[in-house]
Write an enzyme that holds these catalytic residues in place. Structure first.
Site, PDB file in Angstrom:
ATOM      1  N   CYS A   1      91.157  47.518  26.997  1.00 15.51           N
ATOM      2  CA  CYS A   1      89.732  47.604  27.321  1.00 15.51           C
ATOM      3  C   CYS A   1      89.313  49.070  27.336  1.00 15.51           C
ATOM      4  O   CYS A   1      90.015  49.911  27.907  1.00 15.51           O
ATOM      5  CB  CYS A   1      89.479  46.966  28.690  1.00 15.51           C
ATOM      6  SG  CYS A   1      87.751  46.991  29.201  1.00 15.51           S
TER       7      CYS A   1
ATOM      8  N   HIS B   1      86.739  38.090  26.610  1.00 17.06           N
ATOM      9  CA  HIS B   1      86.930  39.420  27.209  1.00 17.06           C
ATOM     10  C   HIS B   1      85.593  40.170  27.274  1.00 17.06           C
ATOM     11  O   HIS B   1      85.226  40.709  28.319  1.00 17.06           O
ATOM     12  CB  HIS B   1      87.959  40.210  26.389  1.00 17.06           C
ATOM     13  CG  HIS B   1      88.145  41.630  26.846  1.00 17.06           C
ATOM     14  ND1 HIS B   1      89.353  42.122  27.278  1.00 17.06           N
ATOM     15  CD2 HIS B   1      87.264  42.667  26.945  1.00 17.06           C
ATOM     16  CE1 HIS B   1      89.192  43.397  27.636  1.00 17.06           C
ATOM     17  NE2 HIS B   1      87.939  43.747  27.426  1.00 17.06           N
ATOM     18  N   GLU B   2      84.864  40.189  26.160  1.00 17.77           N
ATOM     19  CA  GLU B   2      83.596  40.945  26.124  1.00 17.77           C
ATOM     20  C   GLU B   2      82.568  40.356  27.075  1.00 17.77           C
ATOM     21  O   GLU B   2      81.909  41.080  27.819  1.00 17.77           O
ATOM     22  CB  GLU B   2      83.008  40.940  24.712  1.00 17.77           C
ATOM     23  CG  GLU B   2      83.515  42.006  23.776  1.00 17.77           C
ATOM     24  CD  GLU B   2      83.988  43.280  24.433  1.00 17.77           C
ATOM     25  OE1 GLU B   2      83.227  43.899  25.207  1.00 17.77           O
ATOM     26  OE2 GLU B   2      85.120  43.667  24.179  1.00 17.77           O
TER      27      GLU B   2
ATOM     28  N   HIS C   1      82.586  41.019  30.815  1.00 19.51           N
ATOM     29  CA  HIS C   1      81.955  42.260  31.291  1.00 19.51           C
ATOM     30  C   HIS C   1      80.531  42.008  31.791  1.00 19.51           C
ATOM     31  O   HIS C   1      80.028  42.738  32.643  1.00 19.51           O
ATOM     32  CB  HIS C   1      81.894  43.301  30.170  1.00 19.51           C
ATOM     33  CG  HIS C   1      83.183  44.006  29.919  1.00 19.51           C
ATOM     34  ND1 HIS C   1      83.791  44.800  30.854  1.00 19.51           N
ATOM     35  CD2 HIS C   1      83.993  44.040  28.827  1.00 19.51           C
ATOM     36  CE1 HIS C   1      84.918  45.298  30.355  1.00 19.51           C
ATOM     37  NE2 HIS C   1      85.071  44.850  29.125  1.00 19.51           N
TER      38      HIS C   1
HETATM   39 ZN    ZN Z   1      86.682  45.402  27.967  1.00 22.62          ZN
END
Ligand code: ZN
Length: 179
Positions: A103, A145-146, A149
Site C-alpha cells: 500500500c 483494497h482500494e 480506503h
Molecule cells: Zn492502499
C-alpha cells in the site's frame, strides 16, 4: 502535473469513513482537478490504485490503472485508467484466496491478506453514469483494497497472520515463494 503528498498510516484521514461524492458535482472543475491529482500522484508513485483519502481528501473517489500485466499473480488483465465514485462492493462468492498486498500509505511493507475472489462493484464513473462490473481473482483483491480506503480501512486490519507482515526486502528474501 499536480503530484500530491500521499499520507501514511497513522494519519487520521485514513481511518475516516470518506464522504459520498455528490454526483451533481461530477464534471465540475473541482472534480476534474481531484481526478487529475489522483492520476498524477498514482503515475508518480508507480502504484496501481489510489483513493482520495490517501491524498488527504476524504471523499469516496478512487482510481485504478493496471498497465503492465501483474505477472507475479499469473494472468491478470490490464485495466485502463478508471475512476470510481461512491463504489459499493457485493460479494458474489465468499470463497477466499490470499495475496501479498502492499500500500502506498504503508510504504516499504507487504502483508498477506485473504479476501473473497468473486465480487460485483456498483459505482458512478467520471461521466456520472451508473456502472456495474464483476471481478475475480487478483483484480477482485485490488478493488477491495482500494475501496477499503474509502471506508477507513487498511489491509493491515485484515492480515491473515501478523507473522505474514514484513518489510519489502524480507518479503523478497523469505516469502516470495508463498504466492
Ligand atoms: Zn492502499
Amino acid at each position: 502535473m499536480s503530484v500530491q503528498e500521499i499520507v501514511r498510516m497513522g494519519h487520521p484521514v485514513l481511518r475516516q469513513l470518506a464522504a459520498p461524492y455528490p454526483t451533481a458535482r461530477i464534471k465540475t472543475p473541482e472534480f476534474t482537478q481531484l481526478v487529475q491529482d489522483l492520476r498524477d500522484t498514482l503515475a508518480d508513485s508507480g502504484g496501481i490504485g489510489l483513493a482520495a483519502p490517501q491524498i488527504n481528501v476524504s471523499v469516496q473517489v478512487a482510481v485504478i490503472e493496471i498497465t503492465n500485466p501483474q505477472t507475479r499473480y499469473g494472468e491478470v488483465e490490464t485495466l485502463p485508467f478508471s475512476v470510481f465514485v461512491n463504489p459499493v462492493i457485493t460479494v458474489i462468492d465468499p470463497e477466499i484466496a490470499g495475496y501479498w498486498e502492499g500500500c502506498l500509505s504503508v510504504p516499504g511493507m507487504m502483508g498477506f491478506v485473504e479476501r473473497p475472489q468473486h465480487i460485483r462493484i456498483d459505482y458512478i464513473d467520471d461521466a456520472g453514469l451508473k456502472k456495474s462490473r464483476e471481478l475475480r481473482g487478483f483484480l477482485a483483491t485490488v478493488f477491495q483494497h482500494e475501496f477499503d480506503h474509502l471506508y477507513g480501512q487498511l489491509y493491515v486490519d485484515k492480515l491473515k497472520d501478523p507473522a505474514l507482515f514484513c518489510f519489502d526486502e524480507e518479503y523478497r528474501k523469505f516469502h516470495v515463494e508463498e504466492d
